[in-house]
Design an enzyme around this catalytic site. Sequence first.
Site: not given
Ligand code: SF4
Length: 282
Positions: A126, A161
Amino acid sequence: MEILIAEPSGFCFGVKRSIDMVEKAIAEKKPNIQIFGPIVHNPQQIKALEDKGVKMVNSIEEIQPGTVFIRAHGISPKVFQQLKSKQEVELIDATCPFVKVEQENAKKLSEESYQVIIIGEKNHPEALGAQGFAEGSIIIGTVEEARALKEVPKIGVVVQTTLEPEAVDKIVAELYHKAKEIRVYNTICQSTKMRQPAARNIAEKADLMIVVGGKNSGNTRRLAEVCSRIKPTHHIETAVELKKEWFKGVSKVGISAGASTPDFIINEVVNAIKNMDSDHVK
Ligand code: SF4
């Protein structure tokens, strides 16, 4: 023994969305389904898809004509173009919308001449994907790395994230010493913001924590770190790793699971703990 399960545990919105997209393609009998990189950092979920004929490919050269998925972690624009130029390939983008926000913010900051800093894991797909949206951007993961940066006029920040907010705060505090102007897009996703406090809350109540998920899953490792600061914690991938001796004198066991852990694995772990005499628990 009482079992307390943190909520949310298991698949996050973005992972569920990407798996659902692949399952739909399987149901529609799309030809030669391939996923560019592991769709989730969970070997058991990958095996479940491979058993249905889906192939994991790790390089552009390996891609064959057919259907190719971009996983929830996303990819850089350069890699996207390389995939698009492949002949006889239908490209399906399963990048999580929250990751797209991180990518778009990195791009915007770069276009506005900020030195883009991605707070994240250096080898995480990512963070590497987001890096491709901002030329000259740097990935840092520690306060020491922030301290070592040269001063620049403007710093723009986006965040992987799944990072722990408290750890990010410390790095951002250090970055304030590195530029007169600093703009921070806090791109930690809602799923992470809920999951870590939920795990912490269960760890406070339990005698022992079991964190379930891929050993290669960054967000699962961070859940285990968060819990281990509060209670004895074991990070396992599957029920077969459970050991009876961990549970001696334990009356409440807490369970948390990473964003890439499928429900069937969590259920197996819960059932194995319930049936401590079963063959699963050695
Ligand atoms: S919801 Fe959050 S943890 Fe899940 S794939 Fe998306 S960015 Fe990544």
